[in-house]
Scaffold this motif. Structure first.
Motif, mmCIF file in Angstrom:
data_model
loop_
_atom_site.group_PDB
_atom_site.id
_atom_site.type_symbol
_atom_site.label_atom_id
_atom_site.label_comp_id
_atom_site.label_asym_id
_atom_site.label_seq_id
_atom_site.Cartn_x
_atom_site.Cartn_y
_atom_site.Cartn_z
ATOM 1 N N GLU A 104 0.780 -1.269 -0.173
ATOM 2 C CA GLU A 104 0.034 -0.018 0.116
ATOM 3 C C GLU A 104 0.821 1.210 -0.052
ATOM 4 O OE1 GLU A 104 -4.287 -0.890 2.013
ATOM 5 O OE2 GLU A 104 -2.569 -0.719 3.246
ATOM 6 N N SER A 105 2.036 1.292 0.619
ATOM 7 C CA SER A 105 2.778 2.509 0.704
ATOM 8 C C SER A 105 3.285 2.694 -0.537
ATOM 9 C CB SER A 105 3.830 2.230 1.971
ATOM 10 O OG SER A 105 4.894 1.100 1.572
ATOM 11 N N ASP A 106 3.687 1.801 -1.331
ATOM 12 C CA ASP A 106 4.160 2.010 -2.591
ATOM 13 C C ASP A 106 3.160 2.228 -3.613
ATOM 14 O OD1 ASP A 106 6.861 1.676 -1.848
ATOM 15 O OD2 ASP A 106 6.990 -0.489 -2.267
ATOM 16 N N HIS A 107 1.973 1.934 -3.360
ATOM 17 C CA HIS A 107 0.826 2.192 -4.351
ATOM 18 C C HIS A 107 1.090 1.256 -5.424
ATOM 19 C CE1 HIS A 107 -0.603 5.433 -1.914
ATOM 20 N NE2 HIS A 107 0.561 5.912 -1.973
ATOM 21 N N LEU A 108 1.499 -0.023 -5.259
ATOM 22 C CA LEU A 108 1.501 -0.964 -6.442
ATOM 23 C C LEU A 108 0.291 -1.428 -6.639
ATOM 24 C CD1 LEU A 108 4.529 -3.220 -5.216
ATOM 25 C CD2 LEU A 108 4.552 -1.333 -7.222
ATOM 26 N N PRO A 109 0.031 -1.674 -8.231
ATOM 27 C CA PRO A 109 -1.374 -2.074 -8.422
ATOM 28 C C PRO A 109 -1.547 -3.417 -8.138
ATOM 29 C CG PRO A 109 0.062 -1.933 -10.131
ATOM 30 C CD PRO A 109 0.910 -1.084 -9.190
ATOM 31 N N LEU A 110 -3.029 -3.759 -8.277
ATOM 32 C CA LEU A 110 -3.493 -5.033 -7.903
ATOM 33 C C LEU A 110 -4.052 -5.809 -9.199
ATOM 34 C CD1 LEU A 110 -4.357 -7.262 -5.510
ATOM 35 C CD2 LEU A 110 -6.484 -5.919 -5.616
ATOM 36 N N LEU A 111 -3.597 -7.098 -9.149
ATOM 37 C CA LEU A 111 -4.137 -8.072 -10.191
ATOM 38 C C LEU A 111 -4.739 -9.069 -9.269
ATOM 39 C CD1 LEU A 111 -2.285 -9.157 -13.355
ATOM 40 C CD2 LEU A 111 -3.328 -10.703 -11.744
ATOM 41 N N LEU A 112 -6.022 -9.339 -9.767
ATOM 42 C CA LEU A 112 -6.650 -10.613 -9.522
ATOM 43 C C LEU A 112 -6.766 -11.621 -10.525
ATOM 44 C CD1 LEU A 112 -9.669 -8.932 -7.409
ATOM 45 C CD2 LEU A 112 -7.571 -9.685 -6.459
ATOM 46 N N ALA A 113 -6.425 -12.787 -10.277
ATOM 47 C CA ALA A 113 -6.447 -14.028 -11.078
ATOM 48 C C ALA A 113 -7.218 -15.236 -10.354
ATOM 49 C CB ALA A 113 -4.793 -14.327 -11.490
ATOM 50 N N GLY A 114 -7.926 -16.223 -11.320
ATOM 51 C CA GLY A 114 -8.286 -17.149 -10.940
ATOM 52 C C GLY A 114 -8.625 -18.223 -11.816
ATOM 53 N N PHE A 115 -8.865 -19.350 -11.339
ATOM 54 C CA PHE A 115 -9.048 -20.378 -12.447
ATOM 55 C C PHE A 115 -10.560 -21.135 -12.008
ATOM 56 C CE2 PHE A 115 -8.224 -25.267 -13.059
ATOM 57 C CZ PHE A 115 -8.732 -25.207 -14.451
ATOM 58 N N SER A 116 -11.539 -21.388 -12.970
ATOM 59 C CA SER A 116 -12.717 -22.020 -12.733
ATOM 60 C C SER A 116 -13.291 -21.372 -11.457
ATOM 61 C CB SER A 116 -12.198 -23.602 -12.420
ATOM 62 O OG SER A 116 -13.668 -24.440 -12.662
ATOM 63 N N PHE A 117 -13.643 -22.161 -10.597
ATOM 64 C CA PHE A 117 -14.366 -21.496 -9.220
ATOM 65 C C PHE A 117 -13.549 -20.148 -8.947
ATOM 66 C CE2 PHE A 117 -14.277 -21.469 -4.456
ATOM 67 C CZ PHE A 117 -15.536 -21.313 -4.213
ATOM 68 N N GLY A 118 -12.465 -20.359 -8.789
ATOM 69 C CA GLY A 118 -11.498 -19.355 -8.458
ATOM 70 C C GLY A 118 -11.617 -17.879 -9.250
ATOM 71 N N GLY A 119 -11.816 -18.208 -10.391
ATOM 72 C CA GLY A 119 -12.354 -17.024 -11.421
ATOM 73 C C GLY A 119 -13.494 -16.444 -11.263
ATOM 74 N N ALA A 120 -14.564 -17.233 -10.688
ATOM 75 C CA ALA A 120 -15.752 -16.606 -10.560
ATOM 76 C C ALA A 120 -15.518 -15.691 -9.251
ATOM 77 C CB ALA A 120 -17.033 -17.779 -10.406
ATOM 78 N N ILE A 121 -15.029 -16.438 -8.146
ATOM 79 C CA ILE A 121 -14.724 -15.850 -7.106
ATOM 80 C C ILE A 121 -13.998 -14.395 -7.152
ATOM 81 C CG2 ILE A 121 -13.564 -15.715 -4.849
ATOM 82 C CD1 ILE A 121 -16.043 -17.685 -4.762
ATOM 83 N N GLN A 122 -13.059 -14.510 -8.037
ATOM 84 C CA GLN A 122 -12.311 -12.920 -8.336
ATOM 85 C C GLN A 122 -13.227 -11.961 -8.860
ATOM 86 O OE1 GLN A 122 -10.041 -12.733 -6.360
ATOM 87 N NE2 GLN A 122 -8.058 -13.685 -7.014
ATOM 88 N N ALA A 123 -14.121 -12.443 -9.781
ATOM 89 C CA ALA A 123 -15.287 -11.389 -10.237
ATOM 90 C C ALA A 123 -16.102 -10.727 -9.018
ATOM 91 C CB ALA A 123 -16.457 -12.362 -11.160
ATOM 92 N N TYR A 124 -16.470 -11.562 -8.085
ATOM 93 C CA TYR A 124 -16.886 -11.071 -6.807
ATOM 94 C C TYR A 124 -16.226 -10.003 -6.178
ATOM 95 C CZ TYR A 124 -21.247 -14.013 -6.940
ATOM 96 O OH TYR A 124 -22.374 -14.552 -7.156
ATOM 97 N N VAL A 125 -14.922 -10.424 -5.983
ATOM 98 C CA VAL A 125 -13.648 -9.810 -5.022
ATOM 99 C C VAL A 125 -13.582 -8.451 -5.957
ATOM 100 C CG1 VAL A 125 -11.403 -9.511 -4.305
ATOM 101 C CG2 VAL A 125 -12.770 -11.683 -4.111
ATOM 102 N N ALA A 126 -13.568 -8.368 -7.302
ATOM 103 C CA ALA A 126 -13.198 -7.240 -8.010
ATOM 104 C C ALA A 126 -14.174 -6.019 -7.774
ATOM 105 C CB ALA A 126 -13.200 -7.579 -9.539
ATOM 106 N N GLN A 127 -15.457 -6.318 -7.315
ATOM 107 C CA GLN A 127 -16.478 -5.422 -6.984
ATOM 108 C C GLN A 127 -15.942 -4.572 -5.577
ATOM 109 O OE1 GLN A 127 -19.963 -7.927 -6.506
ATOM 110 N NE2 GLN A 127 -20.861 -6.760 -8.438
ATOM 111 N N GLN A 128 -15.285 -5.096 -5.005
ATOM 112 C CA GLN A 128 -14.797 -4.438 -3.547
ATOM 113 C C GLN A 128 -13.236 -4.042 -3.681
ATOM 114 O OE1 GLN A 128 -15.783 -6.445 0.182
ATOM 115 N NE2 GLN A 128 -16.878 -8.150 -1.009
ATOM 116 N N LEU A 129 -12.568 -4.616 -4.561
ATOM 117 C CA LEU A 129 -11.087 -4.194 -4.453
ATOM 118 C C LEU A 129 -10.658 -3.221 -5.729
ATOM 119 C CD1 LEU A 129 -9.235 -7.268 -2.971
ATOM 120 C CD2 LEU A 129 -9.873 -5.455 -1.823
#
Length: 210
Positions: A104-129
């Motif tokens: 956070e202090s370096d303000h590095l960008p965030l990438l969310l990745a996921g496979f199958s079930f994990g991909g769908a979960i990341q779609a939900y997480v993207a709404q918040q992060l």
């Protein structure tokens, strides 16, 4: 040439510790990549081959990569929570890793990745992060009733196999089309990309050049 470093640790999750592996690139990371694995009730875990390819490609692209076991998988505590709890697991891991590695202090960008079930979960997480990039491999968006990611549509990258008989290509097209999200299709690949992992890695590398 200095090699990446690997750290095995436990992150405090909503229902107990979450088993986590962090790979830090030799040079300053361009961002942090949180990777979610396939369905816990069908032998999904962070050692899955597609998760490994995601981690390897994103590390080579300069990201600090994080893979972890959802609650109830491997050495992670708790039990499967129908996807709802797993969203909270990703949020907990992301917060902990950002704090621990001063992201956070370096303000590095965030990438969310996921496979199958994990991909769908990341779609939900993207709404918040609000990630800079979302990389979804054969995401089970229909089964998990994943929300649209229209606010992130220009930064979403989806890869699917033409012969996937677990998550149909049509179901992902139905989800992506209203959002005008393109899909990269690997001909002859099934859900787990057997025999196509090298192609999958190259496709991810090409997508993450910029």
């Amino acid at each position: 040439m200095k090699a990446p470093t690997e750290h095995k640790l436990f992150v405090k999750g909503p229902t107990g510790k979450l088993e986590t592996i962090v790979l830090v690139p030799a040079s300053k990371p361009r961002g942090i990549a949180i990777i979610a694995h396939p369905h816990p009730l069908y032998q999904g875990n962070m050692d899955n081959k597609v998760v490994y390819i995601l981690s390897k490609a994103l590390l080579e692209s300069g990201y600090l990569t994080v893979k972890f076991n959802f609650r109830g998988v491997g050495a992670s505590e708790g039990s499967h929570a129908e996807g709802i709890g797993e969203i909270d697991d990703v949020l907990a891991v992301t917060q902990s890793i950002r704090h621990q590695y001063d992201i956070e202090s370096d303000h590095l960008p965030l990438l969310l990745a996921g496979f199958s079930f994990g991909g769908a979960i990341q779609a939900y997480v993207a709404q918040q992060l609000n990630p800079e990039k979302l990389v979804l491999i054969a995401p089970s968006v229909a089964r998990m009733k994943a929300p649209p990611v229209v606010d992130h549509a220009d930064s979403v990258f989806i890869v699917h196999g033409s012969l996937d008989d677990i998550v149909s290509l049509q179901s992902v097209l139905d989800w992506a089309t209203p959002q005008t999200i393109p899909i990269t299709v690997i001909p002859g690949a099934e859900h787990f990309f057997h025999g196509k992992l090298a192609i999958l890695k190259q496709v991810i590398l090409n997508a993450c050049k910029t």
